[in-house]
Each structure stands twice: as structure tokens, then as C-alpha cells.
Enzyme design. Sequence first.
Site, PDB file in Angstrom:
ATOM      1  N   ASP A   1       0.667  -1.753  -0.029  1.00  0.00           N
ATOM      2  CA  ASP A   1       0.042  -0.011  -0.011  1.00  0.00           C
ATOM      3  C   ASP A   1       0.536   1.425   0.269  1.00  0.00           C
ATOM      4  O   ASP A   1       2.065   1.570   0.044  1.00  0.00           O
ATOM      5  CB  ASP A   1      -0.736  -0.220   1.332  1.00  0.00           C
TER       6      ASP A   1
ATOM      7  N   ASP B   1      -0.325   4.882   1.690  1.00  0.00           N
ATOM      8  CA  ASP B   1      -0.483   5.647   2.836  1.00  0.00           C
ATOM      9  C   ASP B   1      -0.283   4.579   3.878  1.00  0.00           C
ATOM     10  O   ASP B   1      -1.062   4.174   4.237  1.00  0.00           O
ATOM     11  CB  ASP B   1      -1.722   6.201   2.457  1.00  0.00           C
TER      12      ASP B   1
ATOM     13  N   ASP C   1      -1.932  -0.680   5.838  1.00  0.00           N
ATOM     14  CA  ASP C   1      -2.137  -0.116   7.349  1.00  0.00           C
ATOM     15  C   ASP C   1      -2.830  -0.808   7.910  1.00  0.00           C
ATOM     16  O   ASP C   1      -3.604  -1.296   8.764  1.00  0.00           O
ATOM     17  CB  ASP C   1      -1.123   0.492   7.179  1.00  0.00           C
TER      18      ASP C   1
END
Length: 584
Positions: free
Chosen positions: A144, A146, A422
Site C-alpha cells: 500500500d 499511505d 496499514d
Amino acid sequence: MFSHVLWQTSKSTSLRKVYVASCGSVASTGPTTQIGKCCEDEQNCGSDLGIQPVRSTAIPTSPSPANHRHVASNNQRVSPTLSERAFTTGLQIDSKTYLWSRYNEMKRLVHDLIPPGVCNLLNPSTIYANNEVDLDEVDIYGFDYDYTLALYSNTLDTMIYNTARDFLVKHYKYPEGISKYDYIPNFAARGLHYDIQKVSAFFLDVNSHRGLKTVPDDEVLELYGGTHHVPLQEVSGFYGKGPMMKQFMDVFSIPEMTLLAAANDYFNSNDIEYDPGHLYKDVSDAIGMVHIKGYMYKWIMQDLEKYILRGDETYAVLHRLASHGKKLFLITNSPFSFVDKGMKYMVGKDWRDFFDVVIVQADKPHFFNNCGKPFRRLDGNGDLQWDKIKSLDKGQIYKQGNLFDFLRLTGWRGSKVLYFGDHLYSDLADLMLRHGWRTGAIVPELEVETRVVNTEQYAQSLTWLQALTGLLERMQVHRDPKSKEVLQDWLKEREELRAVTKNLFNPHFGSIFRTCHNPTFFSRRLCRFSDLYMASISCLLNYDLSYTFYPRRTPLQHEAPLWMDQLCTGCMKTPFLEEMAHIR
């Protein structure tokens, strides 16, 4: 485990180094019926038996001068404590004196079992395993963007909060008084559940807040019909969204939780009636506007150095993986222009050379469970192209799409793929449960929580809390009025110790991983949806690419503690091993 060991150790008469007894500075070498020199002729040696100590949440740094010890060699027999002699010689002591004697013996023993240097054993750069993972079998690494490739400073949370708060007041016409609420950096924590209708409160298992204030336990029980139980169908669905409650699992959601708390606090403090469902939706929309209108992207792109942290570590990870022949791909919900500028800042203008596939605006989690959206290619300026996608090529940028086409076009399947993200639901859940990929969770909070666990205060408080709990469990058989008073004192101290250990992490909600002795809902989801978890992807730099991660074996409630397991997995040196050896 602590309580079991401490209890067994405290009543053992064959400790190898130091035996804590009730009196005397040197242990008698004669029969066990002999008493130390200081106790001859019924002299009072200053034993602590019957003395009710002043309780504190910290363990004393040294035993009280009045609490003498008997020291014996490995082969010497030692004098029993007064509490033991009471059952062997017919000596009568009242139950209150006996209970406090056990308390004091346990407290001295806990102090002796925490040697210097026991803290600072946990490395915040460690990768933790929920399942066995052999990196030698992993050929493809996915990321990912961010809070995975790009970590952001806390300044971003403040900007998101302030902008959404102003939206709420100016565009949704909320009271001007809400504008006076500044962002509170350490209030909210990931994993909180928010009850939309019933109390408009945040919950982290047993910790509850309405607005910025704690909800008393008796009020929570009244609101939920005399129980802490909330029906499963009301808590949340698979992606943390239910009809009555929402679970906040995203790092970006921390400003949203804080704004919800501030708005609730304003209405409640001023006795203003409002619809909690409308408030929840409006705050959610205001936070969404920060992203939809591109404010967050604009702030970061205008000052990359201010907002992006540790970009050099991201470069080091990607360079290492690519140089070892690993295939890399990126799947993010962020737009290409934003990702491109951030990656150029962290990795360099040729960052796309590291990746075999780059997908932006993927619309996760729908990307992983919906086959309806096709891939579209973007040109170098980020404009959409109309050609049909028959392959996913290196050097190209793709938008939207779905995992089913991704698997068909790449052939990347199963445990040879390791994907990092996250968000436990949007990034990892579907990949692990439906597609069999390996998953790695990025949990930035690990760095802060590890620093807390490494403090002497935490080690002392937690060890004594465990010992006191074991003492309560075994001494509850004493039910006379005086004993009940003692046990109530211990229960009160236990609650104080729980509060101390909780406040070390977050004074409002405690650790995101544990509530008292139980793992939090966030922690259980983390174990379910991730094979590995770590503070940042830079933790990969501490391991070679043929390393095998083994999960730590932790005893179940019905199992005996196998301390050697902790040594074998290298989690930490067990300082109590010699004292525990005879228990095995």
C-alpha cells in the site's frame, strides 16, 4: 504465569540462591524446627508478619530493613516462614496476620525477581509473527502507499482535524462553539468502536468515553441492560461497519474520532439536544471532504519534507528487494499525481523502475472482492487511456481494476506473495482469508508502545499486578470478616495497578493491543488478518531475505508455562529461569 511461579517460589523451601523467611539475618543450618538466633527466648526480630504495609503502585526498590532474610546454600535446609510453622508446630495466628504475611513475602519476592537490566529488552524494529513465514518462499512483494511506503508526521492529523472542524461549522452550520475545540493529539486510538445511537460514545473494550469524558461503569451497564455485552450483529460487520457501531481501524481515522468527541462534548456540556446519527454522518462527510477536495494531497505535495518521514528507509527497502530479484507491485487508493510526487521525493525520479505493476485509485477493499471494475491505463500525464488491458506491464500506471483480473494477468497467487498495508480490513483481510496471500500489517503505534513496555515502571507494575492477582485467587478461601477486609484492600490496589499500566500508554483508552489481561478487538483482528506485523517496512532491513519468522508459543489457560519456548524464539531473555527450573 507470573502469579503461578511467584506463588510456588514463595512457598518453596529449596530455593537455590535466596530464601525469604520471616526473621533472622542468617539461616539456621540445623533442623527445620530451629529458629534463627534473633528469635531465641521469644525475642521480637522485627518480622513483618502482621504489619499492614502502606500500599503503592510501585514495587519498593529494596526490602524494608525490618524484613530480614534467611540465606541458605543450595544444599542447606532453611527455616520455614512463620506462616508455614503455623501449620507444622500448631502456632496459632489470625487470618488477617497470615494474609498480610503472604502479601509481604510475595512483594519481596517480586522485587528479587526483577534484576537490573530487565527493561529495554524489546527492539522497536522487531518483526512479530502470527504465523510461520519463510521469506525464502516469497518471490513477490506488494505494498500500500499511505502509512506503508509513506509515513506521515502528526502535523497532518492536526491539519485534517482543523479543516474538517471548519467544514462542520461553516458548511453544515454547526455551533461556532465547536471551533474553540483544538486537536488533542493523544486522545483517540486505533481500534475504537463508536456507538452511534445509544450513547454516542467510544469504546475500547472496557474503556468508555462520551465526548471527552469517561462514562461511569454503572451508567454503561444501565444503558446496555445490565451487561457489558453488545450483540455481535450490532458491533460491526466484516469491514468494521455495523448498523449501531463503527470500528475505526485506519490511522487516518484518528482526527475523525477526535472531532466526533469534541462535537459530542460541546452538545453535552451545553445541554443541547441533537441527533447523534446526524452528527456521525456529518463529521464523516466533513472528514471525507478533506480527502475528496484534495486538501490533504495538496498540503503534503507542497511541503514533502514537513509531512513525509523516513523516506530514505523506503528507498533502502525497495532497492534491497529489487536487487535480490524480487518482483514488486503497488496497489493504493491514492491518485497518481500524489503518489508520483511522494515517491520521487523518497525514492527518486526513476521510482517506477522498482515496480513491476503500479495501480492507483484502486478503491480498496472493493478492489479485492468485486470483479466489476476493469483496469484502465494512464499516460505519463495521468490522463485515462481507452485501450483494452490485456497485460499489466512494467513502467505503466493502471487505475481501478480488480484482484481477479490482477491474478489472471500476473499469475501471482498464494503464499509466494507478501502484501503490506496499514488497514486490517481494507488492505489485508480479503487477501488472507479469500486468496491465501501472505500479509504484513504496518502498525506505527508499536514504536511508542514498545518504549512504554521497556520502562522500569511498567515492568514493576505489571509484575506486581500479576503476583497480586495470583495471591487474590489463592487467598479467597479465607472468608471471615477480617480476611474479607484484607482482600478488599488487595482488590482496590489491583484496580489502581490496572489504571497505572493503562495510563502509561494512553490515559483515556490504554494500549491498542491489550485491555487488562485480554487482547483488544484490534489485537485479535491483527492476529487473524496478518501473518507478520511491524512498526514500519524499514524493519525488513534487519532480516535477510531467506529468514524464517516463527510465532511465539504462548501458553493457553489450561497449559503450564513453558519458559524455554520464549528463549527459543528469541523474544527476550527470561530473568527468572533459574528460580523456575525446579518447578518444571
